[in-house]
Design a protein around this motif. Structure first.
Motif, short mmCIF file in Angstrom:
data_model
loop_
_atom_site.label_atom_id
_atom_site.label_comp_id
_atom_site.label_asym_id
_atom_site.label_seq_id
_atom_site.Cartn_x
_atom_site.Cartn_y
_atom_site.Cartn_z
N ASN A 280 55.62 5.15 -52.69
CA ASN A 280 56.08 4.56 -51.42
C ASN A 280 54.87 4.28 -50.54
O ASN A 280 53.73 4.59 -50.89
N ASP A 281 55.13 3.67 -49.38
CA ASP A 281 54.07 3.47 -48.39
C ASP A 281 53.93 4.74 -47.56
O ASP A 281 54.91 5.20 -46.94
N TYR A 282 52.76 5.32 -47.55
CA TYR A 282 52.52 6.53 -46.79
C TYR A 282 51.42 6.27 -45.77
O TYR A 282 50.48 5.52 -46.03
N SER A 283 51.55 6.90 -44.62
CA SER A 283 50.50 6.74 -43.60
C SER A 283 49.38 7.75 -43.79
O SER A 283 48.23 7.49 -43.46
N ASN A 284 49.72 8.90 -44.38
CA ASN A 284 48.72 9.95 -44.53
C ASN A 284 48.94 10.72 -45.84
O ASN A 284 50.07 11.13 -46.13
N GLN A 309 41.44 4.52 -51.48
CA GLN A 309 41.41 3.83 -50.18
C GLN A 309 41.44 2.30 -50.37
O GLN A 309 42.06 1.58 -49.60
N TYR A 312 45.06 1.38 -51.40
CA TYR A 312 46.03 1.58 -50.32
C TYR A 312 45.29 1.62 -48.98
O TYR A 312 45.11 2.69 -48.38
N GLN A 314 46.10 0.87 -45.99
CA GLN A 314 46.85 1.29 -44.82
C GLN A 314 47.09 2.80 -44.78
O GLN A 314 47.66 3.31 -43.81
N THR A 315 46.68 3.49 -45.84
CA THR A 315 46.91 4.94 -45.93
C THR A 315 45.62 5.69 -45.63
O THR A 315 44.54 5.29 -46.08
N SER A 316 45.75 6.76 -44.87
CA SER A 316 44.61 7.62 -44.59
C SER A 316 44.56 8.74 -45.64
O SER A 316 45.51 9.52 -45.76
N ASP A 334 52.63 12.36 -46.51
CA ASP A 334 53.29 12.43 -45.20
C ASP A 334 54.00 13.76 -45.02
O ASP A 334 55.12 13.85 -44.52
#
Length: 344
Positions: A280-284, A309, A312, A314-316, A334
């Motif tokens: 999935n799309d994760y922020s962190n 990195q 992805y 957009q993910t930290s 997340d």
């Protein structure tokens, strides 16, 4: 218990001819066969260094040539010397490497008599075309016959394979691994094919007949082979040629040689495993790693972290050395926790 070898190199002793890839003198760094007195000095020097090492298992290991192709009486001299240390309880066993077509009952009886514990066979490939193009000089049937005899006499045994030989493909390498699994060795060695000086393979390379694997290709192939062997509980005791100054500075013409090849493979396996969990799309994403695994998971020059990195943006991503005694890694997506293991 930690395992140690006392290496005794017998370069090119016993080999009937040169395979296209072979220059044992370049690989071992030994141009002359050691005398019995030199062997004795080498054995005792290493035993003195290991004297205070607890929980150790030590084998005298005859490497570099086809030991059982050496004249029979000469074999016996080497074995008698090594067996003295077995009888004294200073050595736990004797290990040697040889060709599949240099095994018979007479040879095995002598090896058993002098306490040989482990026999390694240089199989290299279980594909007929690859074996012929590499000028191995034996049939595939010789592998099955020699393994059956070794099992009959009760020796522990290992098999060695090479990837990227002339005519080899990933599919053929996987076939070789699967055939090795059927033979049920306790251990294997996997060597990416390196073009060495003063070999027929060097001539093939320079004339454009042969193209070696890149390091990237060799790593990807060995990731697949590692998965097969580990799934079948077969220990991989070496991945890649051992690093020596001679090998790295003088002998290599081309090919996927890297002094830390095994780490490259392990790092790629961790990267593949982490990527398989990012669905999935994760922020962190936090990756918690035991210090002993940290360099493998991070990758050389932070290559795994950079690749994650890049894939992805957009993910930290954060990689943290955990104080917990993890044999695996913990992945926090997340906040959602995943436990990852290479045995998955």
């Amino acid at each position: 218990m930690k395992h140690y070898n006392v290496p005794i190199f017998v370069p090119h002793e016993g080999c009937p001819h040169d395979c296209v890839f072979c220059n044992q003198k370049k690989i071992t760094g030994h141009n002359q066969v050691m005398s019995l007195s030199q062997m004795k000095f080498e054995i005792e020097m290493i035993l003195n260094e290991l004297e205070k090492t607890p929980d150790r298992e030590v084998e005298i290991a005859f490497f570099g040539g086809s030991f059982t192709g050496i004249p029979f009486q000469e074999q016996e001299q080497y074995l008698q010397l090594a067996y003295e240390y077995v009888e004294k309880g200073l050595i736990d066993g004797i290990r040697l490497s040889t060709r599949p077509d240099y095994i018979d009952e007479k040879i095995l009886k002598q090896l058993k008599k002098y306490g040989v514990s482990t026999i390694e066979l240089g199989v290299q490939s279980m594909d007929t075309q690859v074996v012929e193009l590499s000028k191995r000089g034996h049939t595939l049937q010789a592998v099955y016959t020699s393994v059956a005899l070794i099992k009959k006499f009760g020796f522990d045994f290992g098999l060695q394979m090479m990837v990227g030989l002339p005519g080899d493909t990933l599919e053929r390498a996987i076939h070789t691994a699967n055939e090795i699994v059927k033979l049920k060795p306790s251990q294997v060695r996997i060597y990416p094919t390196i073009v060495l000086k003063e070999t027929e393979l060097e001539e093939m390379y320079l004339s454009g007949i042969y193209t070696p694997l890149t390091i990237e290709e060799a790593v990807e192939w060995c990731v697949e082979l590692t998965r097969i062997f580990e799934a079948n509980q077969i220990q991989i005791i070496r991945l890649g040629l051992q690093s020596t100054d001679l090998l790295s500075t003088e002998a290599v013409v081309a090919g996927p040689y890297h002094p830390a090849f095994r780490q490259l493979v392990n790092s790629r396996r961790w990267l593949n495993l982490i990527l398989s969990e990012i669905v999935n799309d994760y922020s962190n994403i936090e990756i918690h790693v035991h210090p002993k695994l940290y360099s493998d998971v991070l990758g050389q020059k932070k290559s795994n972290l950079i690749e994650l990195q890049k894939k992805y943006p957009q993910t930290s991503f954060t990689m943290i050395q955990s104080k917990a005694q993890l044999k695996t890694i913990e992945l926090y997506l997340d906040g959602g926790k995943r436990i990852l293991s290479l045995q998955k």
